[in-house]
Design an enzyme around this catalytic site. Structure first.
Site, PDB file in Angstrom:
ATOM      1  N   TRP A 142     -62.542   6.247  -4.119  1.00  0.00           N
ATOM      2  CA  TRP A 142     -62.729   7.541  -3.698  1.00  0.00           C
ATOM      3  C   TRP A 142     -63.741   7.394  -2.932  1.00  0.00           C
ATOM      4  O   TRP A 142     -64.651   6.575  -2.962  1.00  0.00           O
ATOM      5  CB  TRP A 142     -63.227   8.150  -4.872  1.00  0.00           C
ATOM      6  CG  TRP A 142     -63.469   9.822  -4.431  1.00  0.00           C
ATOM      7  CD1 TRP A 142     -62.681  10.751  -3.832  1.00  0.00           C
ATOM      8  CD2 TRP A 142     -64.616  10.338  -5.163  1.00  0.00           C
ATOM      9  NE1 TRP A 142     -63.389  11.947  -3.913  1.00  0.00           N
ATOM     10  CE2 TRP A 142     -64.644  11.859  -4.702  1.00  0.00           C
ATOM     11  CE3 TRP A 142     -65.630  10.237  -6.097  1.00  0.00           C
ATOM     12  CZ2 TRP A 142     -65.258  12.685  -4.866  1.00  0.00           C
ATOM     13  CZ3 TRP A 142     -66.807  11.141  -6.400  1.00  0.00           C
ATOM     14  CH2 TRP A 142     -66.540  12.277  -5.774  1.00  0.00           C
ATOM     15  N   ASP A 223     -65.753   6.097 -14.337  1.00  0.00           N
ATOM     16  CA  ASP A 223     -65.406   7.384 -13.682  1.00  0.00           C
ATOM     17  C   ASP A 223     -64.170   8.018 -14.246  1.00  0.00           C
ATOM     18  O   ASP A 223     -63.090   7.582 -13.994  1.00  0.00           O
ATOM     19  CB  ASP A 223     -65.499   6.955 -12.227  1.00  0.00           C
ATOM     20  CG  ASP A 223     -65.358   8.619 -11.366  1.00  0.00           C
ATOM     21  OD1 ASP A 223     -64.826   9.917 -12.385  1.00  0.00           O
ATOM     22  OD2 ASP A 223     -65.255   8.710 -10.379  1.00  0.00           O
ATOM     23  N   ALA A 225     -62.006  11.075 -14.402  1.00  0.00           N
ATOM     24  CA  ALA A 225     -61.967  12.459 -13.634  1.00  0.00           C
ATOM     25  C   ALA A 225     -60.577  13.029 -13.692  1.00  0.00           C
ATOM     26  O   ALA A 225     -60.370  14.056 -13.241  1.00  0.00           O
ATOM     27  CB  ALA A 225     -62.321  12.117 -11.969  1.00  0.00           C
ATOM     28  N   LYS A 258     -60.214  18.830 -12.584  1.00  0.00           N
ATOM     29  CA  LYS A 258     -58.700  18.625 -12.579  1.00  0.00           C
ATOM     30  C   LYS A 258     -57.953  19.015 -13.786  1.00  0.00           C
ATOM     31  O   LYS A 258     -57.111  19.914 -13.565  1.00  0.00           O
ATOM     32  CB  LYS A 258     -58.456  17.171 -12.121  1.00  0.00           C
ATOM     33  CG  LYS A 258     -59.362  16.262 -11.226  1.00  0.00           C
ATOM     34  CD  LYS A 258     -59.531  16.902 -10.016  1.00  0.00           C
ATOM     35  CE  LYS A 258     -60.762  16.384  -9.501  1.00  0.00           C
ATOM     36  NZ  LYS A 258     -60.893  15.612  -8.472  1.00  0.00           N
TER      37      LYS A 258
END
Ligand code: PMP
Length: 409
Positions: A142, A223, A225, A258
């Site tokens: 990202w 991470d 997400a 999300k």
């Protein structure tokens, strides 16, 4: 930069803010503007990373609407919470992330403004604890990862982990590059649904990553997400849980933006696992003091929605149902696209919202100009931007730009 702009900068350098260099616009946001300006009806948007349903919309989830109605009725104050945010939210979310394991007093969580806030708070914590720590980041990733750590004053290092030609993990290359990592360094890992590649380590590779961290004194910074958008809520957290069980220290940055479809509400949390309870308590007070100077306290509305959903059995079940349907849509589109061409085959095994296609920048530009197909410059596509009826159209447009792999059509 032209001579004119250079001399204009030199002339203004002594003025307040005059020494600042202009920054490039966010590439994905520029892509949205280009897409909007395109009047071809058959245009396809595979750019921005939000979930879309078959109608191309990013709707508010049913359970979120219901929770908002509950909050409207029951919320009696908007007075300040503390720097830790809504502790009941963080505790309920911990159940989703870590299951029924309790790392006891060693694991501390605070609410953050989105996954970005969690990453930044974690970066600041690392910088305060050990300014010499270097952050190892797999390429590609990202695009915001490296800037988040760099802005916190940490130096970043890239390592390989993915072979763009085969679309598969190159674990040996990763281990090779990480041979240079030092004790105390941070290893950034995507817990599931890698952005942008969709690739995933096997359980054996995750164990090897964990062993490497243990043997070399590296601190994993996970991470997470996209929990629930890969293989399921528990499945997508399995690597995180294994690491928390195995290692003395770790950081977990969570985004609920999300999987609850709450993007602009900024839903997140940061957990820190420490070697013992005494250190954990010091970590906790440092997380709070850093959060206090970064944002004082996180925004409440999104977290209040998530808490309301998770504390109500019916809302929780409905959220899980809708999340299951979102995941089924993504994985169905993956299978359909993968079947179209041998070079696309790895997409079926990959997970989450993204895939990275083996395309040159020229091919990405040609697809945009000739077919109205919009994707990030590195060939990343948002799988959810496809529909059952556009998969074949998309694959047909891609065909001249894909070079057949071994034995493929
Ligand atoms: N990590 C990754 C891998 C992401 O893709 C994103 C969002 N695109 C984030 C973190 C940040 O999420 P949030 O919007 O909650 O800040």
């Amino acid at each position: 930069m032209t001579l004119d702009t250079l001399s204009a900068r030199a002339a203004s350098a002594s003025l307040p803010f005059g020494a600042l260099a202009a920054q490039p616009a966010d590439a994905l946001l520029s892509l949205i503007a280009l897409y909007r300006a395109d009047d071809r009806p058959q245009k396809i948007d595979l750019g921005v990373g939000v979930f879309r349903n078959d109608a191309g919309d990013t709707p508010v989830m049913r359970a979120v609407k219901a929770a908002e109605a509950v909050l409207l009725e029951t919320q009696v104050t908007k007075s300040y919470l503390g720097a830790e945010g809504d502790a009941a939210y963080t505790a309920l979310l911990a159940g989703i992330v870590f299951g029924d394991r309790t790392a006891g007093e060693r694991l501390n969580g605070v609410q953050t403004p989105g996954g970005t806030g969690a990453l930044r708070l974690g970066a600041e914590l690392v910088a305060r604890a050990n300014r010499e720590a270097r952050v190892w980041i797999g390429t590609p990733t990202w695009p915001n990862h490296a800037p988040i750590f760099a802005e916190a004053g940490l130096s970043t290092r890239s390592h390989r982990f993915y072979d763009a030609v085969s679309g598969r993990i190159d674990f040996d290359a990763m281990l090779n590059d990480l041979a240079e990592a030092r004790a105390g360094d941070i290893l950034l890992l995507h817990g599931c649904c890698h952005n942008p590649t969709g690739s995933a380590f096997t359980p054996e590779q995750w164990l090897a990553v964990s062993d490497l961290c243990a043997a070399r004194g590296l601190i994993p910074f996970i991470d997470l997400a996209y929990q629930g958008l890969g293989d399921g809520l528990a499945e997508d957290a399995a690597a995180t849980r294994m690491i928390v069980d195995a290692l003395p220290a770790a950081l977990v940055a969570y985004s609920g933006d999300k999987n609850f479809g709450l993007y602009r509400e900024r839903v997140g949390a940061l957990w820190a696992l420490s070697a013992n309870g005494a250190i954990a308590e010091r970590v906790r007070t440092n997380m709070l003091s850093l959060a206090r100077s970064l944002w004082s306290m996180p925004p409440d509305h999104g977290a209040a929605i998530v808490r309301t959903i998770l504390e109500n059995d019916a809302l929780r079940a409905d959220w899980r149902d809708e999340l299951d349907a979102m995941r089924a849509r993504l994985n169905g589109l993956r299978a359909a696209l993968a079947a179209m061409h041998s070079r696309l085959a790895p997409i079926a095994d990959q997970r989450g919202m993204f895939a990275m296609l083996p395309l040159t920048h020229e091919a990405v530009a040609a697809l945009r100009e000739e077919h109205g197909i919009y994707m990030a410059g590195n060939g990343r596509i948002n799988i959810a931007g496809l529909r059952a009826d556009t998969v074949a159209v998309f694959a047909q447009a891609l065909r001249p730009h894909l070079h057949a792999g071994e034995g493929g059509p």
